[in-house]
Design a protein around this motif. Structure first.
Motif, PDB file in Angstrom:
ATOM      1  N   SER A  83      -0.917 -26.894  17.571  1.00 17.13           N
ATOM      2  CA  SER A  83      -2.068 -26.860  16.666  1.00 17.13           C
ATOM      3  C   SER A  83      -3.369 -27.059  17.435  1.00 17.13           C
ATOM      4  CB  SER A  83      -1.925 -27.957  15.599  1.00 17.13           C
ATOM      5  OG  SER A  83      -0.717 -27.835  14.885  1.00 17.13           O
ATOM      6  N   GLU A  86      -7.639 -35.405  24.109  1.00 21.72           N
ATOM      7  CA  GLU A  86      -8.377 -34.295  23.512  1.00 21.72           C
ATOM      8  C   GLU A  86      -9.165 -33.564  24.584  1.00 21.72           C
ATOM      9  OE1 GLU A  86     -11.785 -33.471  20.069  1.00 21.72           O
ATOM     10  OE2 GLU A  86     -10.771 -35.414  20.205  1.00 21.72           O
ATOM     11  N   SER A 135     -12.192 -31.369  25.256  1.00 17.39           N
ATOM     12  CA  SER A 135     -13.477 -30.981  24.677  1.00 17.39           C
ATOM     13  C   SER A 135     -14.260 -30.222  25.730  1.00 17.39           C
ATOM     14  CB  SER A 135     -14.258 -32.220  24.219  1.00 17.39           C
ATOM     15  OG  SER A 135     -15.519 -31.848  23.690  1.00 17.39           O
ATOM     16  N   ALA A 183      -5.855 -25.254  18.230  1.00 15.99           N
ATOM     17  CA  ALA A 183      -7.095 -24.744  17.648  1.00 15.99           C
ATOM     18  C   ALA A 183      -7.721 -25.745  16.693  1.00 15.99           C
ATOM     19  CB  ALA A 183      -6.835 -23.423  16.922  1.00 15.99           C
ATOM     20  N   GLU A 184      -6.888 -26.596  16.081  1.00 13.99           N
ATOM     21  CA  GLU A 184      -7.403 -27.609  15.151  1.00 13.99           C
ATOM     22  C   GLU A 184      -7.578 -28.979  15.803  1.00 13.99           C
ATOM     23  OE1 GLU A 184      -4.523 -25.698  14.201  1.00 13.99           O
ATOM     24  OE2 GLU A 184      -5.980 -24.256  13.369  1.00 13.99           O
ATOM     25  N   ASP A 185      -6.586 -29.395  16.649  1.00 15.21           N
ATOM     26  CA  ASP A 185      -6.641 -30.776  17.149  1.00 15.21           C
ATOM     27  C   ASP A 185      -7.095 -30.910  18.601  1.00 15.21           C
ATOM     28  OD1 ASP A 185      -4.340 -30.179  18.746  1.00 15.21           O
ATOM     29  OD2 ASP A 185      -2.998 -30.794  17.134  1.00 15.21           O
ATOM     30  N   ARG A 186      -7.106 -29.826  19.383  1.00 10.98           N
ATOM     31  CA  ARG A 186      -7.568 -29.815  20.776  1.00 10.98           C
ATOM     32  C   ARG A 186      -6.777 -30.772  21.668  1.00 10.98           C
ATOM     33  NH1 ARG A 186     -10.615 -25.562  21.751  1.00 10.98           N
ATOM     34  NH2 ARG A 186     -11.479 -26.666  23.569  1.00 10.98           N
ATOM     35  N   SER A 208      -0.727 -28.680  22.513  1.00  3.30           N
ATOM     36  CA  SER A 208      -0.357 -28.812  21.108  1.00  3.30           C
ATOM     37  C   SER A 208      -0.247 -27.436  20.448  1.00  3.30           C
ATOM     38  CB  SER A 208      -1.396 -29.644  20.367  1.00  3.30           C
ATOM     39  OG  SER A 208      -1.213 -29.556  18.965  1.00  3.30           O
TER      40      SER A 208
END
Length: 371
Positions: A115, A138, A140, A117-120, A113
């Motif tokens: 983004s 995601e 994690s 850094a924000e949504d992983r 993504s």
């Protein structure tokens, strides 16, 4: 500017491979073809292998980079998603259980993504028992979470599944699909097979799409490479059938001709005009390419060839593509994916354990090139 490129296949090329382009007259480009450029470049101007990052992989397919410079890599048949550091450390992030590998199908493309850094989030192109689909999960730490459907219902088969994912500079996700060996799908604008799709990160048709659907371009046989150049133009590499492989400059709503034409239309189709089809910017005889991954940097496209067992470098400018040059011919075997890392170096994956290659003891590999 448009170019033809011809030459002789390496001895290890095998005619009739389903994913690879079909058999063609070796060394013959047909009427009007021009010969390949043979000019020797200075050593400093030639892509060269800087190092081997990792060995012992099994048919790596997709590759994209995390913001920290590590790569996310998919293996088609094992269904594994891996994290590979530039130092060669390999971490298994998870397995995509819904993937159903067969011949060319399985766990294919990956896109991180924009983004992240924000949504992983990591996006994956997966062949299931029912369809090809785009999913996301995601990341994690070093574990990939459960997958979530983004776009389903893409036709799947044992060949011509497309599979490349790429986020564009507009923030939308571009998806390449194949016609799964059913040619009529490519000319059916309501079918998702044989297309390049453009969707939002949530899977909806992106604003500005030409047909109020996910379809961005159509008339494709099997696109496995996507890249944006410095002007924001989209390029795609495409498997031909028995005569020509293609490099196409993609325009919204354009029809690229398959199966009515393979390579350049040359003015007529069955006696009628071919003006509805967009010609490729470059074309190769099918034993020189079987083009898969595509990447861009500094005015050049880099194209990984499977059956052709070489890396093509193609200059591109305002007027289109220039004369391609071939490198590493026969040195690494089949080449699947190329991608530029955040540090500017080019990563390249081999595909010699995909059922069609002749694997060396350390295959498959990821190598770093200095372009």
């Amino acid at each position: 500017m448009e170019v033809d490129v011809t030459g002789t296949a390496p001895a290890s090329a095998r005619a009739g491979d389903a994913e690879d382009s079909g058999a063609s007259p070796s060394g013959s480009a047909g009427p009007g073809a021009s010969p390949s450029a043979r000019t020797e470049l200075p050593t400093s101007a030639r892509p060269r292998i800087a190092e081997t990052v990792v060995t012992g992989l099994a048919a790596p397919w997709g590759l994209d980079f995390l913001p920290d410079g590590d790569a996310v890599v998919t293996e088609r048949d094992s269904r594994r998603v891996l994290r590979v550091s530039p130092e060669g450390e390999v971490t298994e992030l998870g397995t995509v259980e819904e993937a159903e590998p067969q011949t060319e199908a399985g766990l294919l493309g990956v896109a991180v993504s924009p983004s992240f850094a924000e949504d992983r989030l990591v996006y994956l192109y997966v062949s299931t028992a029912e369809d090809n689909r785009v999913v996301r999960a995601e990341l994690s730490g070093d574990r990939l979470g459960p997958t979530e459907e983004v776009l389903t219902g893409i036709p799947n088969g044992y060949v011509h599944d497309g599979g490349r994912l790429l986020f564009g500079p507009d923030g939308y996700l571009y998806v390449s699909t194949g016609e799964i060996g059913e040619r009529e799908r490519a000319q059916d604008r309501d079918d998702l097979g044989g297309k390049i799709l453009r969707i939002t990160p949530d899977g909806d048709p992106a604003p500005g799409n030409p047909f109020d659907s996910p379809v961005w371009s159509w008339g494709h046989r099997n696109v496995q490479g996507l890249a944006f150049d410095g002007e924001g133009r989209l390029w795609a590499s495409e498997f031909g059938d028995s005569t020509w492989d293609e490099l196409n400059l993609i325009e919204a709503g354009a029809n690229y001709g398959w199966p009515e034409v393979e390579g350049r239309a040359e003015g007529t189709i069955d006696g009628g005009p071919s003006g509805d089809f967009v010609d490729p910017q470059a074309q190769w005889s099918t034993d020189e390419a079987s083009p898969s991954g595509l990447a861009y940097a500094d005015g050049h496209l880099y194209l990984a060839a499977l059956r052709g067992e070489r890396l093509w470098r193609v200059p591109v400018g305002p007027d289109g593509a220039g004369e391609p040059e071939a490198f590493l011919v026969g040195e690494l075997g089949r080449m699947r994916t190329v991608a530029f890392a955040p540090d500017g170096r080019l990563w390249l994956t081999t595909s010699n354990r995909d059922g069609r290659g002749q694997p060396a003891e350390d295959d498959d590999r990821i190598l770093v090139l200095r372009p």
